[in-house]
Design a protein around this motif. Structure first.
Motif, PDB file in Angstrom:
ATOM      1  N   ILE A  42       0.834  -1.206   0.000  1.00  0.00           N
ATOM      2  CA  ILE A  42       0.000   0.000   0.000  1.00  0.00           C
ATOM      3  C   ILE A  42       0.863   1.248   0.000  1.00  0.00           C
ATOM      4  N   PHE A  43       1.897   1.243   0.824  1.00  0.00           N
ATOM      5  CA  PHE A  43       2.741   2.424   0.931  1.00  0.00           C
ATOM      6  C   PHE A  43       3.510   2.672  -0.357  1.00  0.00           C
ATOM      7  N   ALA A  44       4.001   1.590  -0.958  1.00  0.00           N
ATOM      8  CA  ALA A  44       4.715   1.734  -2.231  1.00  0.00           C
ATOM      9  C   ALA A  44       3.794   2.299  -3.305  1.00  0.00           C
ATOM     10  N   SER A  45       2.543   1.870  -3.310  1.00  0.00           N
ATOM     11  CA  SER A  45       1.572   2.380  -4.283  1.00  0.00           C
ATOM     12  C   SER A  45       1.352   3.875  -4.102  1.00  0.00           C
ATOM     13  N   VAL A  46       1.237   4.317  -2.847  1.00  0.00           N
ATOM     14  CA  VAL A  46       1.035   5.739  -2.571  1.00  0.00           C
ATOM     15  C   VAL A  46       2.247   6.556  -3.008  1.00  0.00           C
ATOM     16  N   VAL A  47       3.439   6.079  -2.675  1.00  0.00           N
ATOM     17  CA  VAL A  47       4.669   6.796  -3.037  1.00  0.00           C
ATOM     18  C   VAL A  47       4.839   6.873  -4.550  1.00  0.00           C
ATOM     19  N   ILE A  48       4.582   5.763  -5.240  1.00  0.00           N
ATOM     20  CA  ILE A  48       4.694   5.746  -6.705  1.00  0.00           C
ATOM     21  C   ILE A  48       3.709   6.728  -7.331  1.00  0.00           C
ATOM     22  N   PHE A  49       2.499   6.796  -6.772  1.00  0.00           N
ATOM     23  CA  PHE A  49       1.500   7.730  -7.306  1.00  0.00           C
ATOM     24  C   PHE A  49       2.001   9.163  -7.198  1.00  0.00           C
TER      25      PHE A  49
END
Length: 319
Positions: A42-49
């Protein structure tokens, strides 16, 4: 705002974000992933966004800002060609004042720096923003990883006979916050799609980038759409005065539809609370605690309704 108040704001925002992201973590956990791996996903998805957002948005913002400054004198001339605006300028000097301020900006670029207290002031502002963002990011990650442990620790302070009931209410409240975040994301996504299509139809440049900007700012309760309207209108003005005015009028119209039709409908469906309650809660929260109150108002209202339905009303009916 004093440092202690600022720390409490960071903690509240981090707890809210952790509760909002928790449903996504539980989604991956139900599919066999550990909590640590789920949180990392989840955190990686937020950072990538946000990285993609920055890469896509930064160049158009710089380009459009430069173009707006270059086109400012022409836009002012178009304003003075309007009979109504010309009459207002004759009486109140509105256009003349704008023209003088624009001349200052274009004549001396340093005014943009001195506005923030000089070069050191600009650096301090940037560093403060980066520090605040990293603080919220780290606290959110910590709360997200340790949320079950925090809940279990809190339940140990409750009498054993009441723990199952309190645990169910606590999980219900966390689910309500998650539902609010999901609803807010849905509303913001819909706004970004509609405004991006409108920008493309009107002929504005970088409509996808404008849609992404609207998506981000629309997540900010109460004031987000004012920022979005300002950005899209300015971009429209860089093309022509009619395009800027059309975009502003369309944005205002859509905001009214969202405030009174779309948002209450989605919030009511996801949070199971009446649409009028979401509006009243947001207004009260904003008046009491400002931005933080606006963010927390709707999930707090949903939590109160849940407690009333599960605790207060059954007790009153039993008596």
């Amino acid at each position: 705002m004093c440092s202690s108040d600022l720390i409490m704001v960071f903690i509240l925002i981090s707890l809210f974000l952790a509760s909002g992201l928790n449903p996504g973590v539980e989604f991956f956990r139900r599919r066999g992933m550990s909590r640590g791996a789920s949180v990392a996903t989840i955190f990686a998805s937020v950072v990538i966004f946000f990285i993609l957002f920055t890469v896509i948005i930064a160049p158009p913002i710089v380009r459009q800002t430069t173009q707006l400054i270059d086109n400012a004198p022409q836009l002012i001339d178009q304003l003075t060609n309007s009979k109504t605006i010309s009459n207002l300028n004759d009486h109140y000097g509105i256009v003349d004042t704008i023209q003088r301020e624009i001349s200052k900006i274009t004549a001396d670029g340093k005014i943009l720096v001195t506005t923030f207290g000089g070069v050191l002031g600009v650096g301090k502002t940037i560093l403060s923003g980066v520090f605040a963002g990293l603080t919220v990011l780290i606290l959110t990650l910590y709360f997200l990883v340790s949320l079950p442990n925090v809940i279990d620790f809190g339940l140990k302070m409750v009498p054993a006979t009441r723990r199952p009931r309190i645990a169910a209410l606590t999980n219900g409240i966390i689910n309500q916050i998650g539902a609010f975040v999901g609803s807010q994301l849905t509303v913001s996504l819909l706004a970004s799609i509609v405004l991006a299509i409108a920008a493309a139809v009107i002929g504005l440049p970088s409509p996808v980038a404008l849609g992404l900007i609207v998506f981000i700012v629309a997540l900010i309760p109460m004031v987000g759409h004012y920022i979005g309207a300002a950005v899209t209108t300015i971009v429209g003005l860089t093309q022509s005065l009619p395009q800027g005015l059309i975009m502003l009028a369309f944005y205002i119209l859509y905001q009214q539809v969202e405030n009174y039709v779309i948002a209450p409908k989605i919030m009511g469906t996801q949070l199971k609370i009446p649409g009028v309650v979401t509006i009243i809660a947001a207004m009260i929260g904003t008046s009491l605690l400002g931005f933080i109150g606006a963010v927390l108002a709707v999930p707090v209202a949903a939590a109160i309704i849940l407690i009333l339905q599960e605790v207060v009303i059954p007790r009153s009916e039993a008596n």
